[in-house]
Design a protein around this motif. Structure first.
Motif, PDB file in Angstrom:
ATOM      1  N   ALA A  58       0.834  -1.207   0.000  1.00  0.00           N
ATOM      2  CA  ALA A  58       0.000   0.000   0.000  1.00  0.00           C
ATOM      3  C   ALA A  58       0.864   1.251   0.000  1.00  0.00           C
ATOM      4  O   ALA A  58       0.560   2.239  -0.682  1.00  0.00           O
ATOM      5  N   ALA A  59       1.969   1.201   0.759  1.00  0.00           N
ATOM      6  CA  ALA A  59       2.865   2.359   0.810  1.00  0.00           C
ATOM      7  C   ALA A  59       3.468   2.627  -0.567  1.00  0.00           C
ATOM      8  O   ALA A  59       3.663   3.775  -0.965  1.00  0.00           O
ATOM      9  N   THR A  60       3.748   1.528  -1.314  1.00  0.00           N
ATOM     10  CA  THR A  60       4.285   1.685  -2.666  1.00  0.00           C
ATOM     11  C   THR A  60       3.279   2.382  -3.575  1.00  0.00           C
ATOM     12  O   THR A  60       3.632   3.311  -4.304  1.00  0.00           O
ATOM     13  N   TRP A  61       2.037   1.916  -3.521  1.00  0.00           N
ATOM     14  CA  TRP A  61       1.016   2.562  -4.369  1.00  0.00           C
ATOM     15  C   TRP A  61       0.862   4.028  -3.998  1.00  0.00           C
ATOM     16  O   TRP A  61       0.750   4.892  -4.867  1.00  0.00           O
ATOM     17  N   ALA A  62       0.854   4.320  -2.697  1.00  0.00           N
ATOM     18  CA  ALA A  62       0.701   5.720  -2.259  1.00  0.00           C
ATOM     19  C   ALA A  62       1.870   6.562  -2.764  1.00  0.00           C
ATOM     20  O   ALA A  62       1.682   7.688  -3.224  1.00  0.00           O
ATOM     21  N   ALA A  63       3.077   5.980  -2.714  1.00  0.00           N
ATOM     22  CA  ALA A  63       4.258   6.727  -3.167  1.00  0.00           C
ATOM     23  C   ALA A  63       4.160   7.034  -4.664  1.00  0.00           C
ATOM     24  O   ALA A  63       4.529   8.118  -5.114  1.00  0.00           O
ATOM     25  N   LEU A  64       3.645   6.068  -5.432  1.00  0.00           N
ATOM     26  CA  LEU A  64       3.482   6.299  -6.874  1.00  0.00           C
ATOM     27  C   LEU A  64       2.482   7.427  -7.124  1.00  0.00           C
ATOM     28  O   LEU A  64       2.683   8.282  -7.985  1.00  0.00           O
ATOM     29  N   LEU A  65       1.405   7.402  -6.344  1.00  0.00           N
ATOM     30  CA  LEU A  65       0.392   8.452  -6.510  1.00  0.00           C
ATOM     31  C   LEU A  65       0.973   9.824  -6.175  1.00  0.00           C
ATOM     32  O   LEU A  65       0.664  10.826  -6.819  1.00  0.00           O
ATOM     33  N   ILE A  66       1.845   9.850  -5.180  1.00  0.00           N
ATOM     34  CA  ILE A  66       2.464  11.123  -4.806  1.00  0.00           C
ATOM     35  C   ILE A  66       3.411  11.599  -5.914  1.00  0.00           C
ATOM     36  O   ILE A  66       3.513  12.798  -6.185  1.00  0.00           O
ATOM     37  N   ARG A  67       4.047  10.628  -6.604  1.00  0.00           N
ATOM     38  CA  ARG A  67       4.899  11.035  -7.744  1.00  0.00           C
ATOM     39  C   ARG A  67       4.052  11.634  -8.861  1.00  0.00           C
ATOM     40  O   ARG A  67       4.489  12.549  -9.558  1.00  0.00           O
ATOM     41  N   ILE A  68       2.852  11.113  -9.046  1.00  0.00           N
ATOM     42  CA  ILE A  68       1.954  11.731 -10.032  1.00  0.00           C
ATOM     43  C   ILE A  68       1.560  13.122  -9.550  1.00  0.00           C
ATOM     44  O   ILE A  68       1.581  14.093 -10.299  1.00  0.00           O
ATOM     45  N   ALA A 127      -4.202   4.427  -1.750  1.00  0.00           N
ATOM     46  CA  ALA A 127      -4.507   4.587  -3.175  1.00  0.00           C
ATOM     47  C   ALA A 127      -5.782   3.821  -3.521  1.00  0.00           C
ATOM     48  O   ALA A 127      -6.654   4.317  -4.244  1.00  0.00           O
ATOM     49  N   ALA A 128      -5.918   2.601  -2.976  1.00  0.00           N
ATOM     50  CA  ALA A 128      -7.099   1.777  -3.270  1.00  0.00           C
ATOM     51  C   ALA A 128      -8.366   2.447  -2.758  1.00  0.00           C
ATOM     52  O   ALA A 128      -9.393   2.468  -3.435  1.00  0.00           O
ATOM     53  N   THR A 129      -8.287   3.018  -1.541  1.00  0.00           N
ATOM     54  CA  THR A 129      -9.460   3.689  -0.970  1.00  0.00           C
ATOM     55  C   THR A 129      -9.866   4.876  -1.833  1.00  0.00           C
ATOM     56  O   THR A 129     -11.041   5.080  -2.138  1.00  0.00           O
ATOM     57  N   TRP A 130      -8.866   5.634  -2.223  1.00  0.00           N
ATOM     58  CA  TRP A 130      -9.153   6.829  -3.012  1.00  0.00           C
ATOM     59  C   TRP A 130      -9.773   6.451  -4.361  1.00  0.00           C
ATOM     60  O   TRP A 130     -10.734   7.056  -4.809  1.00  0.00           O
ATOM     61  N   LEU A 131      -9.215   5.406  -4.991  1.00  0.00           N
ATOM     62  CA  LEU A 131      -9.778   4.938  -6.262  1.00  0.00           C
ATOM     63  C   LEU A 131     -11.194   4.395  -6.073  1.00  0.00           C
ATOM     64  O   LEU A 131     -12.052   4.586  -6.924  1.00  0.00           O
TER      65      LEU A 131
END
Lengths: 237, 215
Positions: A58-68, A127-131
């Motif tokens: 989950a932390a990885t997905w969040a980090a990717l979203l922050i890069r976007i 990221a999953a929650t937000w999506l």
């Protein structure tokens, strides 16, 4: 959604505050794999998971979203797309869309993620929650053809970034929630999923024991308190 | 911000998170949540469970060009920038309600007698949302109703058999409740009220007037 359900749903909503925060019950024997079967054959989760360590996902997905969010990173978007778009399609198909609609809607959800990445706050959502919230709103738009009033926006946390421990904490707890849901007896898990597909309007979720919802609720409450505090101190300065 | 005392039910919070409520009910839930961090945290925790449902979903294969199409799509749209500061919240009307009425001075009130006024908001017809204006010290006629009635205080306060309700408090009443809300004497009371069935007034005259006023 069947008409009968729609007309009677209001009655099902009338529960009292006394039902707030039901005490978590200890898992029953049936819920737990026995020691012997656990060593031989673990119960399989609904989907096959990638072999990366669970804690970091989950932390990885969040980090990717922050890069976007911060760098408009297209490679980060492509990685998120590969993981989430097929899940979004599955989610939307189980919510009543046909394969074509579901894929088109999944595309729209991912484009919205790109456009609205600035609104992503890792202290309040994975990221999953937000999506999920984007997909849910698209579903309401398309299937129910109505507006979806959203709560008033809250300001951003104290600059530069809220403390890392609490960010990671929320991401990990969301993963634990997913794990706990997967560990539920199949029938109970189905009921919860159906509620999120828009099929049901009753209290299956509150009845689902053993989900660490209270932990997440407390953490979110703290995150909101921090935001309010930041807002007051900023107003005073 | 001090949280209100009277909250939403767990069922309403869940149904708001799963997205199964009619528009008028969504509106009053979103308005209360705007004023109540306890319920906001509860909604967001149910949304986290929604995230878990999505994340553990069985995958459905996408068409071969899906990623290419997505990459083409994001190159055509500009990402929104991070808002630096949000506008100051309105002291009476929370943001979700503002999208329906604009500001309070633009509301087209219709009189209901004794100075009580209402304005019905434009939502889908499964449930009805109305703004109610109750002059200070005035009682709304004794009424009961067939379905659910949700009342959120935006300004002033009222009291009835269930207690006293101030700004941000929401009363969740079912058909077993016959109540007569009385506005506090100190200030005119403005509420957002949502019902899924017509109210039933217990006096003869109000009953006659009911079809005319759509209450």
């Amino acid at each position: 959604m069947p008409k009968a359900l729609r007309t009677s749903f209001m009655y099902s909503l009338l529960t009292t505050d006394a039902q707030r925060d039901p005490p978590p019950l200890a898992p029953t024997r049936r819920d737990r794999p026995s020691r012997t079967s656990a060593t031989k054959e673990r119960p399989k989760p609904v989907t096959s998971r990638p072999s990366t360590p669970r804690e970091s996902e989950a932390a990885t997905w969040a980090a990717l979203l922050i890069r976007i969010r911060d760098d408009r990173d297209e490679a980060a978007f492509a990685t998120l797309f590969r993981h989430f778009a097929p899940r979004l399609k599955g989610f939307l198909m189980r919510s009543g869309a046909d394969a074509t609609e579901a894929e088109e809607c999944a595309q729209e959800v991912m484009t919205t993620l790109w456009v609205k990445a600035a609104q992503f706050d890792p202290a309040r959502a994975s990221a999953a929650t937000w999506l999920f919230t984007i997909a849910r709103n698209k579903r309401i738009d398309r299937i129910r053809r109505q507006r979806r009033p959203e709560p008033e926006d809250l300001p951003w946390g104290p600059e530069p970034d809220p403390d890392q421990a609490s960010l990671l904490g929320l991401q990990q707890e969301t993963e634990q929630l997913a794990a706990a849901m997967n560990a539920l007896p199949e029938k109970q898990r189905d009921l919860i999923q159906k509620a999120y597909f828009g099929d049901m309007t009753h209290s299956e979720i509150a009845d689902a024991t053993g989900l660490p919802l209270g932990t997440i609720k407390s953490r979110l409450r703290l995150a909101l308190d921090r935001l309010r505090h930041a807002m007051t101190t900023r107003d005073q300065s | 911000m001090t949280d209100p005392i009277h909250h939403l039910t767990e069922d309403l919070l869940q149904s708001y998170a799963t997205g199964t409520l009619p528009e008028a009910v969504n509106l009053i839930v979103a308005s209360h949540v705007s004023l109540c961090d306890t319920c906001r945290a509860a909604v967001e925790s149910y949304e986290a469970l929604g995230g878990a449902v999505l994340d553990t979903q069985e995958v459905e294969a996408l068409s071969d060009d899906a990623l290419d199409r997505a990459m083409a799509a994001i190159r055509c749209v500009a990402p929104e920038t991070r808002p630096i500061q949000l506008p100051d919240p309105d002291p009476v009307v929370p943001a979700p309600l503002r999208n329906y009425i604009g500001s309070l001075d633009k509301v087209r009130w219709r009189p209901l007698g004794l100075g009580v006024k209402q304005a019905i908001l434009d939502t889908t017809s499964e449930a009805t949302a109305r703004l109610l204006f109750i002059p200070a010290g005035v009682a709304v006629p004794d009424h009961s109703h067939k379905g659910l009635e949700l009342t959120l205080v935006l300004q002033g306060a009222f009291s009835d058999e269930d207690g006293r309700f101030e700004r941000g408090d929401i009363e969740v009443a079912d058909d077993s409740v016959e109540h007569m809300p009385v506005a506090d004497i100190s200030e005119d009371c403005i509420c957002l009220a949502v019902t899924d069935a017509p109210l039933r007034f217990n006096g003869f005259l109000p009953r006659m007037l009911q079809p005319i006023f759509r209450i």
